[in-house]
Design an enzyme around this catalytic site. Structure first.
Site, short mmCIF file in Angstrom:
data_model
loop_
_atom_site.label_atom_id
_atom_site.label_comp_id
_atom_site.label_asym_id
_atom_site.label_seq_id
_atom_site.Cartn_x
_atom_site.Cartn_y
_atom_site.Cartn_z
N TRP A 45 8.02 15.71 46.14
CA TRP A 45 7.77 15.25 44.78
C TRP A 45 8.83 14.26 44.31
CZ3 TRP A 45 3.17 17.03 43.49
CH2 TRP A 45 2.75 18.28 43.95
N THR A 66 -9.11 16.95 23.38
CA THR A 66 -8.02 16.30 24.13
C THR A 66 -8.61 15.06 24.79
OG1 THR A 66 -8.48 17.59 26.08
CG2 THR A 66 -6.82 18.45 24.59
P1 ADP Z 1 -3.33 14.10 25.71
O1 ADP Z 1 -2.07 13.29 25.88
O2 ADP Z 1 -3.88 14.63 26.99
O3 ADP Z 1 -4.28 13.53 24.75
P2 ADP Z 1 -1.82 15.84 24.05
O4 ADP Z 1 -1.63 14.84 23.01
O5 ADP Z 1 -2.13 17.21 23.68
O6 ADP Z 1 -2.96 15.43 24.99
O7 ADP Z 1 -0.58 15.72 24.99
C1 ADP Z 1 0.05 16.76 25.59
C2 ADP Z 1 0.90 16.26 26.71
O8 ADP Z 1 1.83 15.27 26.27
C3 ADP Z 1 1.77 17.34 27.30
O9 ADP Z 1 1.05 18.14 28.21
C4 ADP Z 1 2.86 16.53 27.96
O10 ADP Z 1 2.46 16.03 29.21
C5 ADP Z 1 3.04 15.37 27.03
N1 ADP Z 1 4.16 15.62 26.12
C6 ADP Z 1 4.13 16.17 24.90
N2 ADP Z 1 5.36 16.24 24.38
C7 ADP Z 1 6.22 15.74 25.29
C8 ADP Z 1 7.62 15.55 25.33
N3 ADP Z 1 8.42 15.88 24.32
N4 ADP Z 1 8.16 15.01 26.45
C9 ADP Z 1 7.37 14.66 27.49
N5 ADP Z 1 6.03 14.79 27.50
C10 ADP Z 1 5.45 15.34 26.42
#
Ligand code: ADP
Length: 532
Positions: free
Chosen positions: A435, A177
């Site tokens: 918040w 990640t």
């Molecule tokens: P990173 O962005 O940390 O590299 P990921 O690609 O695994 O890791 O992203 C996961 C994060 O992306 C989720 O925890 C959430 O915050 C955000 N995310 C994923 N899908 C959605 C969505 N449909 N709407 C809003 N936020 C999202």
């Protein structure tokens, strides 16, 4: 007593065997960065993957060894997905957009033994080679001066090999990640978790893929298991169309040329596609299905896509959830709803996919599980057989005793089970102890036709500790003032949520996966001072 059915370990090689046997001639098309195109099919991918198994074995690489890639989307990269995992190895897809220190950390932490990379990333390899202490072999996906070319490397083999067998619980992929704080963390997928994720993702209310699908996964293959497409497409014999570039012009051309009816991309991809369509006055390309996720999808884009007759699936998930955990699809009463109500459903993050469980807990007291009342926002937790248990090489589990994994997202659950994300724990703006949801402010702002992108962040305020400001990129040639935007927002959010300032910029920083980088944006505005 055990049940009396056959012994089959659920391993991903079963997918490519099936694809080659039942859908062997279904095409895999690649549009390369130099503009050239190549075509292969599912049997070609299998043949090459078996050759790669032999080539890896010749180097002594096998069970449990990490095989890294540093590459964009193309058919050779797909070959490595099945070749590395078929050799019993662990495919480690490295994100080339990471910073040098992160690239240094993850390749060494993963103990990658071989790196297969695009020639375009030769400068990264040259820079990092001395720092990557575990990589013994380099292979280049393209013809190259500095390393053996992939086609020659596997071309020396005859493909007369078998997949390495083992337990379905063996690891098969490693994805780090991006690590907004601290070092990146490795998520170690296993054969079984990928297989179960594939079965679930194929449901009509999820990916809804079939043999008629011609899919353009714009989401990078190095990101979050590529949303499961290399596995799911093989299971149903869908055609895959890969493009090394994300340029909207190239994507639109490929969509028409390859009869693409299914596109998967993060919201910024959809934004740039629509901007390109508008700027060039062309019609929307003939897509029938769209998958989005990765960050919040602005309502205005969902409206546009739905109005063009596109069936949109909005998923939520993360690398730690393989990645799909929830999906917004049509509930039973969908057809009787107004267009506006339908858009509202698609704009939320959907409901849990069978196999995943969700709950929210109090942000300050995690022992308190919150009701599904559509009001109480809390920390989102998930569990299920394709949800992470422990980060790679970590000395303790990432979950509690009941296997709940804390996602770092803030969300509320509606009485019908629908998930609505309101923030990331780290991105929440806390003003006077209360918040404020940056997501709601951003969604309201991007509804303005002149706004290309908007991000709300908290900045220091002497009285309230933090107050929101809105950072906005205008669409080229279009005008909008801060007052106009605040007027629009005032219709959507509580007065005390209204940003204290609107700042217009040329560009908002993005992460390696194309999401707005709140961390970098906050850094840019670290010295920003609001009037008292
Ligand atoms: P990173 O962005 O940390 O590299 P990921 O690609 O695994 O890791 O992203 C996961 C994060 O992306 C989720 O925890 C959430 O915050 C955000 N995310 C994923 N899908 C959605 C969505 N449909 N709407 C809003 N936020 C999202």
């Amino acid at each position: 007593m055990l049940g009396a059915m056959q012994d089959w370990e659920l391993r991903v090689s079963l997918l490519i065997d099936h694809a080659a046997r039942e859908h062997g001639s279904r095409e895999i098309v690649t549009s390369w960065a130099d503009g050239s195109e190549t075509r292969t099919d599912w049997s070609g991918i299998r043949r090459d993957a078996l050759k790669m198994v032999q080539a890896l074995q010749r180097l002594g690489i096998g069970k449990g060894d990490r095989v890294a890639t540093l590459a964009m989307n193309h058919s050779r990269h797909l070959v490595t997905w099945y070749g590395a995992t078929g050799a019993g190895g662990v495919l480690h897809t490295i994100n080339p957009r990471l910073f040098d220190d992160q690239l240094d950390y993850i390749a060494n932490h993963a103990e990658d033994r071989i790196l297969i990379y695009d020639a375009a990333f030769q400068p990264i390899v040259d820079r990092m080679r001395d720092r990557w202490t575990t990589i013994e072999h380099y292979v280049c996906f393209d013809a190259a001066d500095h390393a053996p070319a992939f086609e020659d490397w596997i071309g020396a083999e005859d493909g007369d090999a078998d997949w390495v067998q083992g337990s379905e619980r063996d690891p098969c992929m490693l994805c780090y990640t991006s690590g907004t704080t601290g070092h990146p963390k490795g998520v170690l997928f296993e054969h079984r978790s990928n297989m179960l994720h594939t079965y679930a993702a194929l449901m009509p209310q999820c990916l809804d893929l079939d043999a008629r699908a011609s899919v353009l996964p714009v989401v990078p293959m190095f990101h979050a298991n590529n949303w499961g497409f290399p596995w799911a497409a093989a299971a149903v014999g869908a055609k895959l169309v890969y493009c090394s570039s994300n340029a909207a012009e190239t994507l639109c051309r490929l969509i028409r040329q390859e009869d693409v009816n299914y596109v998967a991309g993060v919201p910024t991809v959809w934004l740039s596609l629509l901007q390109h369509v508008d700027a060039t006055g062309q019609e929307m390309p003939p897509i029938t299905k769209a998958l989005t996720g990765g960050s919040a999808m602005p309502r205005a884009i969902i409206e546009r896509l739905m109005a063009s007759g596109i069936r949109i699936a909005h998923a939520w998930g993360m690398t730690e959830t393989s990645p799909i955990a929830t999906i917004a699809f049509e509930p039973a009463n969908f057809d009787s709803l107004s267009f506006d109500e339908q858009v509202t459903i698609k704009a939320r993050q959907g409901t849990a996919l069978f196999g995943v469980e969700l709950r929210t807990v109090d942000l300050d007291d995690p022992a308190k599980v919150l009701p599904r009342d559509g009001k109480s926002a809390g920390a989102l937790q998930v569990r299920g057989p394709w949800v992470i248990k422990r980060y790679f090489k970590a000395d303790k589990d990432a979950t509690d005793a009941e296997q709940w994994f804390d996602t770092g997202d803030v969300a509320l659950l509606h009485p019908d089970g629908t998930l609505q994300l309101t923030d990331r724990t780290k991105d929440v703006i806390k003003s006077g102890g209360e918040w404020i949801s940056s997501v709601e402010l951003e969604n309201a702002a991007v509804a303005h036709p002149a706004v290309a992108e908007a991000a709300a962040i908290g900045v220091y305020h002497p009285k309230w500790d933090e107050r929101p400001i809105l950072v906005v990129v205008r669409k080229p040639g279009m005008a909008v003032t801060g007052e106009e935007l605040l007027g629009l927002l005032a219709q959507k959010v509580a007065k005390w949520w209204l940003p204290d300032a609107v700042e217009f910029v040329d560009e908002i920083p993005h992460t390696g996966t194309g999401k707005i980088s709140k961390k970098d944006l906050r850094d840019q505005f670290r010295t920003y001072r609001l009037a008292e």
